[in-house]
Design a protein around this motif. Structure first.
Motif, PDB file in Angstrom:
ATOM      1  N   GLU A 116       0.841  -1.206   0.000  1.00 53.93           N
ATOM      2  CA  GLU A 116       0.000   0.000   0.000  1.00 53.93           C
ATOM      3  C   GLU A 116       0.881   1.262   0.000  1.00 53.93           C
ATOM      4  OE1 GLU A 116      -3.483  -0.615   2.299  1.00 53.93           O
ATOM      5  OE2 GLU A 116      -4.113   1.456   2.164  1.00 53.93           O
ATOM      6  N   ASN A 118      -2.199   0.024  13.465  1.00 53.60           N
ATOM      7  CA  ASN A 118      -2.761  -1.105  12.710  1.00 53.60           C
ATOM      8  C   ASN A 118      -2.267  -1.172  11.263  1.00 53.60           C
ATOM      9  OD1 ASN A 118      -4.263   1.115  11.891  1.00 53.60           O
ATOM     10  ND2 ASN A 118      -6.150  -0.049  11.675  1.00 53.60           N
ATOM     11  N   PHE A 119      -1.935  -0.023  10.687  1.00 44.70           N
ATOM     12  CA  PHE A 119      -1.289   0.010   9.358  1.00 44.70           C
ATOM     13  C   PHE A 119      -0.030   0.864   9.509  1.00 44.70           C
ATOM     14  CE2 PHE A 119      -5.110  -1.884   8.024  1.00 44.70           C
ATOM     15  CZ  PHE A 119      -4.836  -2.511   6.817  1.00 44.70           C
ATOM     16  N   ILE A 143      -0.431   3.789   6.544  1.00 43.27           N
ATOM     17  CA  ILE A 143      -1.060   5.057   6.955  1.00 43.27           C
ATOM     18  C   ILE A 143      -0.026   6.186   7.049  1.00 43.27           C
ATOM     19  CG2 ILE A 143      -2.390   6.214   8.787  1.00 43.27           C
ATOM     20  CD1 ILE A 143      -4.128   3.704   8.973  1.00 43.27           C
ATOM     21  N   TRP A 187       0.270   7.446   3.597  1.00 38.74           N
ATOM     22  CA  TRP A 187      -0.876   8.254   3.140  1.00 38.74           C
ATOM     23  C   TRP A 187      -0.707   9.711   3.533  1.00 38.74           C
ATOM     24  CZ3 TRP A 187      -5.815   5.434   5.380  1.00 38.74           C
ATOM     25  CH2 TRP A 187      -5.921   4.157   4.827  1.00 38.74           C
ATOM     26  N   ARG A 225      -9.022  -3.161  12.010  1.00 35.38           N
ATOM     27  CA  ARG A 225      -9.015  -2.098  10.993  1.00 35.38           C
ATOM     28  C   ARG A 225     -10.135  -1.143  11.340  1.00 35.38           C
ATOM     29  NH1 ARG A 225      -7.488  -4.172   4.907  1.00 35.38           N
ATOM     30  NH2 ARG A 225      -6.473  -6.088   5.517  1.00 35.38           N
ATOM     31  N   CYS A 226      -9.926   0.138  11.013  1.00 39.35           N
ATOM     32  CA  CYS A 226     -11.030   1.097  11.175  1.00 39.35           C
ATOM     33  C   CYS A 226     -12.196   0.653  10.311  1.00 39.35           C
ATOM     34  CB  CYS A 226     -10.646   2.501  10.726  1.00 39.35           C
ATOM     35  SG  CYS A 226      -8.995   2.979  11.094  1.00 39.35           S
ATOM     36  N   THR A 227     -11.877  -0.031   9.211  1.00 39.93           N
ATOM     37  CA  THR A 227     -12.895  -0.440   8.253  1.00 39.93           C
ATOM     38  C   THR A 227     -13.408  -1.861   8.511  1.00 39.93           C
ATOM     39  OG1 THR A 227     -11.032  -1.050   6.856  1.00 39.93           O
ATOM     40  CG2 THR A 227     -12.133   1.021   6.327  1.00 39.93           C
ATOM     41  N   TYR A 269     -19.111  -0.524  -0.434  1.00 40.28           N
ATOM     42  CA  TYR A 269     -18.746  -1.620  -1.343  1.00 40.28           C
ATOM     43  C   TYR A 269     -20.011  -2.373  -1.743  1.00 40.28           C
ATOM     44  CZ  TYR A 269     -13.905  -1.132   0.382  1.00 40.28           C
ATOM     45  OH  TYR A 269     -12.665  -0.675   0.705  1.00 40.28           O
ATOM     46  N   ILE A 327     -13.547  -3.934   3.997  1.00 40.29           N
ATOM     47  CA  ILE A 327     -12.125  -3.566   3.979  1.00 40.29           C
ATOM     48  C   ILE A 327     -11.588  -3.696   2.552  1.00 40.29           C
ATOM     49  CG2 ILE A 327     -11.839  -4.323   6.364  1.00 40.29           C
ATOM     50  CD1 ILE A 327     -10.365  -6.792   5.425  1.00 40.29           C
ATOM     51  N   GLY A 328     -10.485  -3.019   2.296  1.00 37.07           N
ATOM     52  CA  GLY A 328      -9.865  -3.181   0.978  1.00 37.07           C
ATOM     53  C   GLY A 328      -9.856  -1.930   0.123  1.00 37.07           C
ATOM     54  N   ALA A 329      -9.793  -0.766   0.769  1.00 41.76           N
ATOM     55  CA  ALA A 329      -9.754   0.492   0.015  1.00 41.76           C
ATOM     56  C   ALA A 329      -8.449   0.605  -0.776  1.00 41.76           C
ATOM     57  CB  ALA A 329      -9.878   1.660   0.977  1.00 41.76           C
ATOM     58  N   PHE A 351     -10.354   8.259   1.058  1.00 42.30           N
ATOM     59  CA  PHE A 351     -10.519   7.400   2.240  1.00 42.30           C
ATOM     60  C   PHE A 351     -10.866   8.272   3.431  1.00 42.30           C
ATOM     61  CE2 PHE A 351      -9.436   5.150   6.039  1.00 42.30           C
ATOM     62  CZ  PHE A 351      -9.704   3.815   5.771  1.00 42.30           C
TER      63      PHE A 351
HETATM   64  C1  UN1 Z   1      -7.952   0.925   8.317  1.00 43.96           C
HETATM   65  O1  UN1 Z   1      -9.079   0.458   8.122  1.00 43.96           O
HETATM   66  O2  UN1 Z   1      -7.556   1.132   9.469  1.00 43.96           O
HETATM   67  O3  UN1 Z   1      -9.100  -0.245   3.298  1.00 43.96           O
HETATM   68  C2  UN1 Z   1      -7.053   1.201   7.176  1.00 43.96           C
HETATM   69  C3  UN1 Z   1      -8.360  -1.039   3.868  1.00 43.96           C
HETATM   70  C4  UN1 Z   1      -6.888  -0.764   3.913  1.00 43.96           C
HETATM   71  C5  UN1 Z   1      -6.599   0.355   4.857  1.00 43.96           C
HETATM   72  C6  UN1 Z   1      -7.364   0.193   6.126  1.00 43.96           C
HETATM   73  N1  UN1 Z   1      -6.418  -0.431   2.595  1.00 43.96           N
HETATM   74  O4  UN1 Z   1      -8.810  -2.048   4.365  1.00 43.96           O
END
Ligand code: UN1
Length: 519
Positions: free
Chosen positions: A130, A176-177, A181, A184, A307-309, A462, A468-470, A476
């Protein structure tokens, strides 16, 4: 006034390896300030432990405070005087070279990341990837920092607007990333001409060091990126409050984000916040169930739910709820938990003991609220798990939308199942929370898919894919309490630049806007 550099800087003759000395068999790392690796003024350090095995010490990192931040701000200010004058396409070339170096070092950096953060190798390779994607994407912005020209209302007058760098920016990043991150934030800030101070997450600084090392080896001049390690209160807040720092970008918890926002507001400082989520995957009766199960398993338990997502609510339409639940629970029971360095493991440890406590606490809250434990629910503490922070992949059934477990972020391998009758009800439940980061809908009905895209209150939606998977080149971020309106990816350049309006009057006489225009 320093002159613009017309060529890219030479590859970092000033760079020292970040490993400064070895004590007690683990390496000791220092802060990076003005191109030098310096110990914290306090002389103290914080141990970085492998969450799968706490007897494995990854390294000692500086325990810094406001005085270290002040040194970094001074270095970043000094570097800004010349970095802002380097042509953006040349700044971008450094990102390209850093991306190429990250490609070469991908496996090494992924292994180090698994050791410090815990997630499985396939995912840490993805995290490094990433950052590589971000490097190449943002490098393109070096030739695309478009401004706007527009006709002036007066004759013989030219009007345009330019993107200017903000100055010294402070970046506060999560565990977590730990490479993606930071990339980014760093890469768009750099290409736009800012200089940076990054405070990596206290528990996972090594991956940020690796990222910055790639930049340094790619030719980044001293002081353009500075790393200051330490805790949120002792480094993060002084960074937010230092008057030399012109903008703050923060990813982390809502509680800390609220404090960052408050303190930034007091200094009228722009702040970008990316915080929590309580992301829903909706499965309609007409969905491809196999696909929805695959998505739920990956969205819920990938990155151990950290993940935040992450998918933390699965909304099931009544017609498929029983079948989905049985099959989902059976699959979750089969997930292999263990050290992320073992390629056969699917779910790694949680990052630290406090995250385990949060998972356990939320399971207890859910059960007290009337939810049913369908599998998991406990920390794993015996045998191969004895020295790590592991939690069983957990599924809670019979969850009602109003329960705390359905509304509050857990950030662990804990997934709630909620049943609903109609599509409209599903949208209402999905939207009934304070967060708005990511949502997913599984259906074969194109009309409902488009209605959901319109109606789901989230920054990311999605269709027939997990929450997850952006990808790095899309915006974002989220709505409601997930953020404060800014975006990473597409849109990040807006945060790291400030508009300057320029008027060039070539009429050779005084022309008064609004007044002479009226004639
Ligand atoms: C996060 O959810 O904390 O979209 C970041 C995703 C990753 C980035 C996640 N590319 O799941």
């Amino acid at each position: 006034m320093p002159q613009a550099e017309l060529s890219a800087p030479d590859p970092a003759p000033w760079s020292l390896p970040p490993v400064y000395e070895v004590s007690m068999s683990h390496p000791t790392y220092h802060n990076l300030i003005g191109g030098q690796w310096l110990p914290a003024v306090s002389g103290k350090s914080i141990l970085n432990l492998n969450p799968a095995d706490h007897t494995d010490v990854v390294g000692a990192f500086p325990s810094s405070h406001a005085e270290d931040v002040a040194l970094a701000v001074a270095a970043a200010k000094k570097a800004f005087a010349s970095w802002r004058l380097v042509p953006a396409p040349k700044r971008a070339e450094i990102l390209v070279r850093a991306g190429l170096l990250l490609q070469q070092r991908k496996e090494e950096y992924a292994r180090q990341m698994t050791r410090e953060m815990g997630k499985v190798l396939a995912e840490t390779r993805g995290d490094v990837q990433e950052a590589i994607d971000e490097a190449f994407y943002v490098a393109g912005e070096g030739r695309r920092l478009f401004g706007v020209t527009t006709p002036s209302e007066l004759p013989n007058k030219f009007a345009m607007s330019l993107r200017m760098p903000v100055g010294v920016v402070g970046l506060i990043t999560p565990w977590n990333f730990p490479m993606a991150i930071p990339s980014w934030k760093l890469f768009p800030a750099l290409v736009a001409g800012n200089t940076c101070i990054i405070k990596p997450a206290t528990g996972t600084p090594l991956s940020t060091y690796n990222l910055v090392q790639a930049l340094v080896d790619a030719g980044l001049p001293p002081g353009v990126v500075n790393i200051v390690c330490g805790s949120g209160p002792s480094v993060g807040m002084p960074l937010v409050e230092n008057p030399g720092v012109r903008a703050i970008s923060f990813t982390g918890s809502s509680a800390v984000g609220a404090e960052v926002a408050k303190r930034s507001a007091a200094a009228f400082k722009p702040v970008s916040l990316e915080m929590g989520g309580k992301n829903a995957q909706i499965v309609l009766d007409d969905a491809n169930l196999e696909l929805a199960l695959d998505g739920a398993l990956w969205g819920g338990f990938g990155t151990t739910g950290q993940r935040c997502t992450a998918t933390s609510r699965i909304l099931l339409q009544k017609g498929i709820a029983a079948r989905f639940t049985a099959e989902f629970v059976a699959r979750v029971k089969k997930l292999k938990v263990g050290s992320g360095l073992d390629e056969s493991v699917q779910v790694g440890p949680q990052v630290n003991a406090s995250q385990i406590e949060t998972s356990a606490r939320y399971v207890a809250i859910a059960l007290a609220e009337g939810a049913k434990l369908l599998t998991g629910g406990h920390a794993l503490t015996e045998g191969v798990y004895a020295h790590g922070t592991f939690f069983e992949p957990t599924v809670l059934g019979g969850v009602a939308p109003g329960m705390r477990i359905a509304r509050e972020e857990v950030f662990g391998p804990v997934v709630s199942l909620i049943e609903f009758a109609t599509f409209e009800e599903a949208i209402e439940i999905a939207n009934s929370i304070d967060y708005g980061l990511s949502t997913a809908l599984y259906t074969r009905d194109v009309n409902r898919a488009f209605a959901a895209i319109r109606d789901l209150e989230s920054g990311i939606t999605y269709i027939n894919a997990p929450t997850i998977g952006a990808e790095v080149h899309l915006p974002f971020g989220g709505v409601k309490q997930t953020g404060n309106g800014h975006r990473e990816g597409l849109g990040a350049i807006d945060f790291y630049t400030t508009w300057k309006a320029v008027y060039v009057d070539y009429s050779d006489k005084l022309q008064r806007a609004q007044i002479d225009n009226a004639e």
